[in-house]
Design an enzyme around this catalytic site. Structure first.
Site, PDB file in Angstrom:
ATOM      1  N   SER A  37       1.079  -1.346   0.228  1.00 29.71           N
ATOM      2  CA  SER A  37       0.334   0.083  -0.103  1.00 29.71           C
ATOM      3  C   SER A  37       0.943   1.426  -0.163  1.00 29.71           C
ATOM      4  CB  SER A  37      -0.829   0.226   1.492  1.00 29.71           C
ATOM      5  OG  SER A  37      -0.084   0.302   2.130  1.00 29.71           O
ATOM      6  N   LYS A  77       0.161   5.153   6.334  1.00 24.19           N
ATOM      7  CA  LYS A  77       0.147   5.297   5.294  1.00 24.19           C
ATOM      8  C   LYS A  77      -0.134   6.894   5.229  1.00 24.19           C
ATOM      9  CE  LYS A  77      -3.418   1.817   4.629  1.00 24.19           C
ATOM     10  NZ  LYS A  77      -2.565   1.349   3.766  1.00 24.19           N
TER      11      LYS A  77
END
Length: 185
Positions: free
Chosen positions: A49, A94
């Site tokens: 990711s 993230k």
């Protein structure tokens, strides 16, 4: 007689040396415990990711004290407790995209803040992101997170709880130390 005195002295010296080793080991354990639980977080990246910035199976250090005296800024890469995990044990990593009070909209894969005409810079994304999402208005004390590899990232767009609260942020990603050393930006 003299030999017995020497043996007693030798035993005393050995005991003293053993005690020094024990003190040193305890000191090192305390330092490692404090560094690991107060200063640094050690993390292994489980998914793609955040590629190309951080690759799958990279090992990184995050700084736990980064946000004790300042708030996260847009584009910071943070380690946080997954907001949809009721036990708050699962950690995610993230990039901060939406700040408290902002409205985030994704149109044609591009991120727009507060209906601005120009999208946010996304040169860190390995390919053109796809999709339309939002708009999302980020609550006070919360952040909207996206992975750099947006087409393969389970992030704020897909969570039931769309935002990460400040108290869920564990630290700021600083350094990749495996497979090679690199500063994370």
């Amino acid at each position: 007689m003299e030999q017995k005195e020497e043996q007693k002295q030798d035993v005393k010296n050995v005991k003293k040396e053993v005690m020094e080793y024990i003190r040193m080991i305890v000191f090192v354990m305390v330092v490692v415990f404090v560094v690991n639980n107060v200063v640094l977080i050690n993390a292994k990246i489980p998914s793609e990711s955040m590629e190309q910035t951080i690759m799958t199976n990279d090992r990184i250090f995050g700084f736990r004290l980064a946000y004790k005296f300042q708030d996260p800024e847009r584009y910071d890469i943070v380690i946080f407790r997954y907001p949809d995990d009721p036990e708050q044990k699962e950690l995610f990593i993230k990039r901060v995209i939406g700040l408290p009070g902002e409205t985030v909209a994704i149109r044609g894969g591009k991120v727009y803040i507060n209906d601005e005409e120009q999208p946010l810079e996304d040169g860190f994304c390995p390919e053109d992101p796809l999709g339309d999402f939002g708009p999302y208005t980020v609550p006070e004390g919360c952040y909207f997170m996206l992975g750099d590899n947006r087409n393969y990232s389970k992030d704020s767009r897909f969570w039931d709880t769309k935002y990460v609260r400040m108290d869920q942020i564990v630290g700021k990603a600083l350094i990749r130390y495996f497979p090679s050393i690199k500063r994370i930006k």
